[in-house]
Write an enzyme that holds these catalytic residues in place. Sequence first.
Site, PDB file in Angstrom:
ATOM      1  CB  SER A 106      -2.476   0.087   0.941  1.00 20.99           C
ATOM      2  OG  SER A 106      -1.541   1.154   0.845  1.00 20.99           O
ATOM      3  CB  SER A 117      -1.392   2.952  -1.837  1.00 21.29           C
ATOM      4  OG  SER A 117      -1.103   1.602  -2.105  1.00 21.29           O
ATOM      5  CE  LYS A 120      -1.758   3.195   3.741  1.00 23.75           C
ATOM      6  NZ  LYS A 120      -1.213   3.256   2.361  1.00 23.75           N
TER       7      LYS A 120
END
Length: 484
Positions: free
Chosen positions: A161, A185, A87
């Site tokens: 996210s 997330s 990420k």
Amino acid sequence: MSSVDSTGADVEAPAGLAAGARALAAGDASSTQLVSAALARIEASQGTLNAFRHLRTEAALAEAAEADRRLAAGERLPLLGVPVAVKDDTDVAGMPTYFGCAGERPLATADSEAVRRLRAAGAVIVGKTNSCELGQWPFTEGPAFGATRNPWNTDHTPGGSSGGSAAAVAAGLVPAALGSDGAGSVRIPAAWTHLVGIKPQRGRISVHPHSDAFQGLTVNGPLARTVADAALLLDAVAGAHPDDPHRPPPVQASAAARRDPGRLRIALAWRPPLTLTGSAPHPDVRRAVTELAEALARLGHHVEEARPRYGLIGLGFVPRATAGIAELAALHPEPALLDARTRSVLRTGTRLGGRVVRAAREREVRQHRRIGALFHPPRGRGGPGFDVLLTPTTALPPPRIGRFDGLSAWRTDVAIAEACPYAWPWNVLGWPGINVPAGFTCDGLPVGAQLLGPSRSEERLISLAAQLEADRRWYEHRPPPFAP
């Protein structure tokens, strides 16, 4: 599932993380082949799914060639030569860490501890996946990179996210990816893309160079199509940096995925923690989670509806979350480029810092006792405790792209609380949870369920998730091929 590379040839999607590692070790594939194919799939999908912020094309191909030399020499590591993604909140040496923000950022001078461990396991990191700005929303959209789309239906968000990581794995661009979870997330995008997503115990995977990310709320965690793949990635990256304040004892996730969980007492909870919206699960979410609970009962577990005593756990979350965002936002070199909602949180988090945050963190011990009574009731009060808590992961199916555009900070928070009221309490507690695919809405959109446990219960949760997977075989369902 296949995509098309620049020559027009089909590029087969990976079978999975463990299968790729086995093929490489057996000499049935080369790392150069696997990494090249992953990069071709990513390039072909980027205009449609927009899962990646950065690719490491030249570096990844060089590392794949080196992995092939090591494999040919007889070296074996858990992930040697396998392509994975991380990420965009994760430091990779030589790359900027934008964390969803616009503007220029310096290149990271060192790998984060999680990336260092991935490399030590032999993985080849092909790129960094999109995240919303500072990881604060359950959608992956922003002016810095556009909108990341759900491979099951590109009109909808994959969640956030860690939406880029989830979209990449669900679409078969990479066999697994690392995300982070500060209020759901990892679990939320896993639910909305039909994946397994593990939020481990706080400290299980280092967040270094941060010592206590988002005031202890955020942990790193794997996303994969199967429990075995998620467990393999967890084993590869688990472990502390010397400076980490949280150091839970080791677990053996892959071994747990092969172990029968035994007969468990499972609490099914529909009522979320107190919110301002009075959220209730969408009928399709309730139906899917009910069917999953029935499957657990059929597998021999005792399933019973219950109500965790959440209390005023929001008082332990809001100050920590806003202070964590404010700490990162304050470091941005060009604050005017931040979303207006982020600047609002920066002001709130600054006001709530210091003594209010300390008080919120001090409440955690009492919250452990209150909610932990579900698993370990005080002596003389009722029967035995439950082993696992089952809840929906989200109250709603994945929203459409643009659903949150133009909303104020307050209205965004209300809309998020309506859609995602279930995941965040386990971040306050620091305890582990796993999203498992629960099924689909009438419109074919994925939804998920959480298996939640007390402190350091990853192995039990992984064993239970693997048993469910063997029964429900969710990995057989894949999204339609994307249009390059």
